[in-house]
Design an enzyme around this catalytic site. Structure first.
Site, PDB file in Angstrom:
ATOM      1  N   ASP A 226       0.815  -1.222   0.000  1.00  7.19           N
ATOM      2  CA  ASP A 226       0.000   0.000   0.000  1.00  7.19           C
ATOM      3  C   ASP A 226       0.852   1.277   0.000  1.00  7.19           C
ATOM      4  O   ASP A 226       1.612   1.513   0.925  1.00  7.19           O
ATOM      5  CB  ASP A 226      -0.882  -0.062   1.268  1.00  7.19           C
ATOM      6  CG  ASP A 226      -1.739   1.174   1.487  1.00  7.19           C
ATOM      7  OD1 ASP A 226      -1.897   1.983   0.549  1.00  7.19           O
ATOM      8  OD2 ASP A 226      -2.275   1.314   2.608  1.00  7.19           O
ATOM      9  N   HIS A 399      -3.443   4.520   6.836  1.00  6.75           N
ATOM     10  CA  HIS A 399      -2.398   3.993   5.959  1.00  6.75           C
ATOM     11  C   HIS A 399      -1.003   4.208   6.551  1.00  6.75           C
ATOM     12  O   HIS A 399      -0.745   5.215   7.206  1.00  6.75           O
ATOM     13  CB  HIS A 399      -2.475   4.661   4.587  1.00  6.75           C
ATOM     14  CG  HIS A 399      -3.774   4.428   3.879  1.00  6.75           C
ATOM     15  ND1 HIS A 399      -4.000   3.331   3.080  1.00  6.75           N
ATOM     16  CD2 HIS A 399      -4.927   5.129   3.882  1.00  6.75           C
ATOM     17  CE1 HIS A 399      -5.228   3.381   2.601  1.00  6.75           C
ATOM     18  NE2 HIS A 399      -5.817   4.464   3.074  1.00  6.75           N
TER      19      HIS A 399
HETATM   20 ZN   LIG Z   1      -7.968   1.711  -0.270  1.00  8.37          ZN
HETATM   21 ZN   LIG Z   2      -9.007   1.127   2.876  1.00  9.90          ZN
END
Ligand SMILES: [Zn+2]
Ligand SMILES: [Zn+2]
Length: 586
Positions: A226, A399
């Protein structure tokens, strides 16, 4: 190094010396390598663009789909409500497509599921909360019977063709998130899902460091990780941080509190409900998705709702101001959502009064800045106090920042690294972060949606391009608008386009004269003219009911025009022309 540098790096081979080393570490790959086994990774969305995450993993004659997400359009895409990936690649290979795995319940990972299942009925593997949220989307689109739901838990394993999957728990802004390890004859691929490494998650379920490390020890062929926050140095703060700052906002509030967050942010909602109880407030849920998601999360046990803390709007409206907490959707300034209605004083039960507190507890999705800024202006005009990310840490990202990204790489020690989830700049910065951990540049592939990433036990290359693109979907999820100009015209010739030109006085903000409606390609029969004048009258009536403030906000006004005309034409002619509002200041 420039971007060109990265893109032109097509073929990557590991030097002979390192290859030997790799074999020594991972003897199980030797025999398989002799069979020239390959695994192919084809991102169908989400690489080089924000949202719409979807990936195909092909090994032998099986294709596994990881995530099926949507993307919300930017303002300039008039008449488009959501965007989903073009599914041509999967359709062309439909006999090989075996299953879809959803990493978590965010729209940019599950929103395209109805459109995928409509084309190819498939087994869907996901954790219970993710399935709960996905089910709602399928019911809405009437395709529930085309799905075969298989609830899975972290650490469960699953065989799909010659792939062996294991699900790895990760922390993220939504509960029950997972990454996936896909063991193939060519090697193990790790897909991180969306993640951060929260050391004190509100549900006390941290990421599964041990399993990530386990695969790292066994040998990981490629890590797909990510990239959303790859430009942020350091660590992303824990969700527990939000509680402390939210608590301060509660302390300083004497009147109504309005909290807006994503309806899927179950951890955040838990914090808000707990604080409401501590501060003696009752919570009124506003917005359909907020009510639905809370019901799902409650039923599945992901939410502990303090006894009696949630009340309905009727009961809530009778409470004293300092006991009221409105929990609503619409944090992105969506013109028709609950928060916008409150900001414009258009809500049936509640109005915003001076010194009410408005807490915006969500990130601003890129592209929504203008809408949110309009929203804040409306609240300020009513004298509300605004708590947002800029001054209060009432939101933290879900994130991983750079140090956490490095930790993921160091745990899994991949041979090859492919940054995923982000625009090119995020992928690019993630590649730089990976280099800092010692992964050499020739082991990093910056790919974009459609690139076919081909991996063997000791090589990685981008071989060719799969058909990818975007499908633009209209609000009802029925009409679909195509992106290319040719297809656009096809669509226009079938349903037509209505241009609504609205002359607005610059000084008073009022509509001056009748709106002008121009139709092209829509209803070519005789009474076309009278139909348009009828539509114009209907629109005028709707505009008369608007407040001055609504009329002054061009975004809100456009949405009102669009919604009203759309409804009019659907009712009167059962057509769905594309409505393009044009606000003209005169
Ligand atoms: Zn996402
Ligand atoms: Zn997400």
């Amino acid at each position: 190094m420039n971007m060109h540098d990265w893109r032109s790096r097509r073929i990557v081979k590991t030097p002979q010396s390192e290859r030997k080393h790799a074999k020594a570490q991972r003897p199980e790959h030797v025999i398989l390598e002799a069979r020239m086994d390959r695994v192919e990774i084809i991102p169908l969305g989400g690489l080089g663009e924000f949202g719409m995450n979807m990936m195909a993993v092909q090994s032998g004659d099986s294709i596994l789909v990881i995530d099926a997400g949507l993307m919300f359009p930017r303002n300039e895409l008039l008449g488009v409500d959501l965007i989903v990936p073009d599914l041509r690649f999967l359709l062309e290979n439909r006999d090989k497509v075996r299953a879809v795995v959803l990493t978590h319940g965010h729209e940019d990972h599950i929103g395209a599921l109805p459109y995928l299942l409509e084309e190819i009925p498939l087994p869907v593997y996901a954790t219970p909360l993710t399935l709960g949220f996905a089910r709602g989307r399928l019911v809405e689109q009437g395709v529930l019977e085309r799905a075969e739901f298989h609830p899975i838990r972290a650490r469960d394993t699953l065989e799909i063709g010659d792939m062996r999957l294991e699900f790895l728990r990760v922390t993220h802004s939504i509960a029950d998130s997972i990454g996936v390890a896909v063991q193939t004859p060519a090697g193990t691929i790790i897909h991180s899902g969306d993640f951060k490494f929260d050391q004190s998650p509100t549900d006390h379920l941290p990421s599964d460091y041990a399993r990530f490390a386990h695969f790292g020890e066994q040998g990981v062929l490629a890590l797909l990780s990510d990239s959303t926050n790859s430009e942020r140095p350091g660590y992303t703060p824990s969700e527990t941080h939000v509680r402390r700052h939210m608590e301060q906002a509660f302390h300083s509030s004497r009147r109504k509190i309005i909290v807006a967050c994503f309806a899927s942010s179950i951890h955040r909602i838990q914090i808000i409900l707990d604080l409401a109880r501590e501060f003696g407030r009752r919570v009124i849920l506003i917005g359909r998705s907020m009510k639905e998601n809370i019901a799902i999360a409650d039923e599945l046990g992901y939410l502990k709702i303090p006894e009696g803390v949630i009340v309905d709007a009727q009961e809530g409206s009778r409470l004293p101001e300092n006991m009221i907490l409105l929990l609503c959707t619409g944090s992105q300034g969506e013109p028709m959502a609950a928060l916008s209605r409150l900001a414009l004083d258009k809500h049936a039960e509640f109005s915003i009064e001076p010194d009410d507190s408005v807490i915006l507890s969500a990130r601003v999705i890129p592209g929504n800045e203008t809408r949110i800024s309009h929203l804040v202006n409306h609240f300020c005009r009513r004298g509300a106090r605004i708590f947002d990310e800029s001054h209060w840490m009432i939101h933290v990202s879900g994130h991983a920042s750079q140090e956490e990204l490095k930790l993921m790489i160091n745990l899994t020690r991949p041979r090859f690294f492919v940054p995923i989830h982000g625009e090119f700049r995020q992928l690019y910065h993630h590649a730089l972060v990976a280099q800092e951990t010692g992964i050499s540049k020739d082991r990093i592939l910056i790919a974009e949606s459609g690139d076919i990433i081909s991996l063997t036990a000791d090589s990685a290359e981008i071989r060719g391009k799969a058909p990818v693109g975007r499908r633009l979907i209209d609000q009802d999820g029925q009409a679909e608008l195509e992106e290319s100009v040719v297809k656009d015209r096809q669509q226009l010739s079938e349903e037509g386009v209505i241009l609504a030109v609205l002359p607005i006085s610059k000084s008073t903000g009022l509509v001056r004269g009748l709106p002008e409606l121009v139709s092209r390609g829509h209803i070519e029969h005789e009474d076309g003219a009278s139909l348009l004048s009828e539509a114009r009258e209907a629109l005028m009536k709707a505009l008369e009911e608007c407040t001055e403030e609504e009329r002054e906000d061009s975004l809100v006004l456009s949405e009102i025009v669009r919604a009203n005309l759309k409804r009019f034409f659907r009712k009167r002619t059962a057509t769905r022309p594309m409505i393009v509002p044009v606000i003209l200041e005169v």
